[in-house]
Design an enzyme around this catalytic site. Structure first.
Site, PDB file in Angstrom:
ATOM      1  N   ASP A 142      46.705  33.987  53.204  1.00 15.80           N
ATOM      2  CA  ASP A 142      47.517  34.536  54.195  1.00 15.80           C
ATOM      3  C   ASP A 142      48.232  35.650  53.672  1.00 15.80           C
ATOM      4  O   ASP A 142      49.076  36.214  54.470  1.00 15.80           O
ATOM      5  CB  ASP A 142      48.589  33.176  54.989  1.00 15.80           C
ATOM      6  CG  ASP A 142      49.299  32.835  53.788  1.00 15.80           C
ATOM      7  OD1 ASP A 142      49.435  33.335  52.480  1.00 15.80           O
ATOM      8  OD2 ASP A 142      50.221  32.113  54.119  1.00 15.80           O
ATOM      9  N   CYS A 172      50.508  41.552  24.763  1.00 17.05           N
ATOM     10  CA  CYS A 172      49.737  41.978  26.244  1.00 17.05           C
ATOM     11  C   CYS A 172      48.309  41.872  25.827  1.00 17.05           C
ATOM     12  O   CYS A 172      47.245  41.481  26.786  1.00 17.05           O
ATOM     13  CB  CYS A 172      50.079  43.228  26.552  1.00 17.05           C
ATOM     14  SG  CYS A 172      51.881  43.472  27.148  1.00 17.05           S
TER      15      CYS A 172
HETATM   16  C1  BEZ Z   1      53.933  42.969  23.237  1.00 17.69           C
HETATM   17  O1  BEZ Z   1      53.175  42.868  24.276  1.00 17.69           O
HETATM   18  O2  BEZ Z   1      53.786  42.496  22.131  1.00 17.69           O
HETATM   19  C2  BEZ Z   1      55.369  43.577  23.527  1.00 17.69           C
HETATM   20  C3  BEZ Z   1      55.613  44.629  24.368  1.00 17.69           C
HETATM   21  C4  BEZ Z   1      56.882  44.742  24.812  1.00 17.69           C
HETATM   22  C5  BEZ Z   1      57.953  44.506  24.073  1.00 17.69           C
HETATM   23  C6  BEZ Z   1      57.713  43.425  23.134  1.00 17.69           C
HETATM   24  C7  BEZ Z   1      56.418  43.061  22.875  1.00 17.69           C
END
Ligand code: BEZ
Length: 219
Positions: free
Chosen positions: A135, A45
């Protein structure tokens, strides 16, 4: 539950790292992308949010607003944003992150990853992408599992394709890239082609004799 293509995206209320929002007010009349994350302070992330931070000018060029979502609270998001800025070399963090601690939005939008759970055993969100049109209707969605980071070049590419279809009556073929030939959408009648496609249309002959492969330079 989930949202189907063509549905109006729900007008949910949420707290974000940049204050509270009502989604339709935040959208205005803009294109937008809502993309979800399993949890704060996770490695994949962190790379994704940093990458999107650098791509903001590309999305702005296309008139697309961005908003992320993660299953943690606002204070956690604010702390994590400092890490993302540091590791991604971003001076500012240019879009909000929705706080979905109770997974209410994750369940409403059908983006729970059953294989990934937090320390308390609660399911995490998968990596969903929702592209919403001016929209307020859902134009594209996809779901990746938590363990696969997304390709944001592909997300820019599909925005280009969606916007061409919305305004120019063309579709984009397999592996299409910006500047390559497009295809006239099947609903355009042959008699309307000269007016709609002044750059010309090439019809590929096929054994069936049907004239459905209609290529045209990108409008
Ligand atoms: C990650 O962002 O690295 C991750 C998050 C949840 C599960 C596996 C990887």
């Amino acid at each position: 539950m989930g949202i189907n293509l063509g549905d109006e995206f729900p007008n949910f209320k949420a707290s974000t790292s940049s204050g509270d929002i009502k989604f339709h007010d935040w959208l205005g009349g803009s294109w937008a992308i809502l993309f979800s994350h399993p949890a704060d302070y996770t490695p994949v992330c962190t790379t994704e949010l940093g990458r999107v931070g650098h791509l903001v000018p590309e999305f702005q060029k296309r008139g697309v607003k961005l908003i992320a979502l993660s299953c943690d609270g606002v204070e956690s998001h604010k702390g994590w944003i400092e890490d993302i800025k540091a590791v991604s070399d971003l001076k500012e963090f240019p879009y909000p992150i929705i706080a979905d601690e109770k997974r209410e939005l994750a369940v409403q939008f059908g983006m729970v990853d059953p294989d990934e759970k937090d320390a308390a055993g609660l399911p995490l969100t998968c990596r969903a992408v929702f592209i919403i049109g001016p929209d307020k209707k859902l134009k594209l969605s996809f779901l990746y599992p938590a363990t696969t980071g997304r390709n944001f070049d592909e997300i820019l590419r599909v925005v280009d394709s969606l916007q061409l279809t919305a305004t120019k009556k063309v579709a984009t073929p397999a592996d299409w890239k910006q500047g390559e030939k497009c295809m006239v959408v099947p609903t355009v009648k042959a008699e309307d082609i000269p007016k709609l496609f002044p750059k010309g249309v090439e019809i590929k002959p096929v054994p069936s004799g049907k004239e459905y492969l209609r290529l045209t330079p990108q409008p």
